[in-house]
Design a protein around this motif. Sequence first.
Motif: not given
Length: 503
Positions: A354-361
């Motif tokens: 969440v903190d490192n925006d893994y949704g972009k992958y």
Amino acid sequence: MSFKRAWEPIEGLLAKAPQNVWIRIEVIHSVQRKRRAQLERILHEMTRMNYWRQGVSFDADFKTALLEMEINGHEFFKPGKGHVVGKGRSESWIDYQQVTKYLRRRNGQLSFDIESSEYVWLFTTSGIFSDGEQIWVLNDTETAEKGVRRLENPKKELQSHLVAGETFLTWQIKEDGKFIYGYYPGLQRILSNYNSVRHFPSVYALLEVIDFTGNYEDTRRAKKALQWGIDHLTLNHQHEKKPLLFVVEKRKQGTDEIKLGAQAMLILALCKYQEVTKDASFLRRLMEAFNAVVFFRQKSGRYNHVLNTDLTVKDEFRIIYYEGEITFALARLYELTQDEQVLKMVKQSLDFMVDNDYGKYHDHWISYAVNEALQIFPNNREYMKLGLKNVFSHLDFIAKRDTSYPTLLELMNAAVKMTDIIKLTGNDDLLETYDLIRLRRIWKYRAEYELATGSFQPELAMYFYAPYKFVGGFFARHDHFRTRIDDCEHFLSGLINYYNYTY
């Protein structure tokens, strides 16, 4: 010539055929003459091998006509020596020597040299296929589904192929528990290398499909495969008198290495075995594999991706899949054991993503991890946001992808389940900016597309060197119709989860 007159000799042949044989009948419906050199240039410029989708005849009377799948099944159009799958032009060329040999065997004789012909005749067909019990109309649209059965009853067709898929994958396990790793059907070759990252998830998928078909006697083979993997693909360590079990990748060149993704797959497979069989005989080894995960962790919550066999760090990062894989595996482990130490690690992993925006992958393993985590943390809105971004920012790519791509279906399965969880927990406001109707429409389309474009149905398998060997398998068309255990793993997992949630 009238249809009746053309049909009479075919009728005579059919009358002599056994009832249960595979028969495919095609009729030409469009023809275009081109210079042979022009065809050669087109093939050279193509970006993917095996994506030539028309028939070719070297004479105007079609005595030397080759159907599209005859060409593919024998790989008459070969890629250039420098071609790397997925990169650049295929530089495909016609293997005239092999075509000539085949035509002589098929026709009995060949009256001219096909390599000296000035013209070729390209053609398309419409057709039907029968397996002796049912007749299917073959798809004749200019799409990737061309040449395979139209899905008249997707539920029934899908169920039938999953049963065949379970048989296929089960019989890839040899008596000692090792898989036949895969084939290049177009080249008539068996793959000789082996990858520990792919062994354990293939067992996981087999257990999923056994649970689907109810053929629980095949769990004996799955257990044998798990044991072979533990005996041959793992490394035992000790830390503060605590036993550790690592999956090791044995490399022909360079040093052996320990991959986080392989560790996740071992945990997942052992969890799945216990879930399906209720047999806890691997539980000790499972917890040893979990104890080993600590050695991949950094203080920040990030994982090191690859270790040396002495447990020093080899690569902090290797591939984005690994975080999602290990988090999904640990969530499954927590559901099995209710171990608080496991739960703490699941939360740390998800918070880091969440903190490192893994949704972009747009990674299907991240969706699996989030979806599983919502079974444990059903009201965590940050995890929901992560999962929603992971799929919805990727929908256009999924809708337009023209090749089979089973991990996209896996991503869609998890996303649809997740949106339903979000609704059930009263967090509907998070969904207001997303098109849920389009999500479900693409989900259905993708499932049927994967089945049509990536599965060895009999009407395709019949053109390869050992047809019954491949029925139930799944392939990568652009790589010599490669049929590898991990291809089966992804297709089976995706299609089973789609079927179970849909029907």
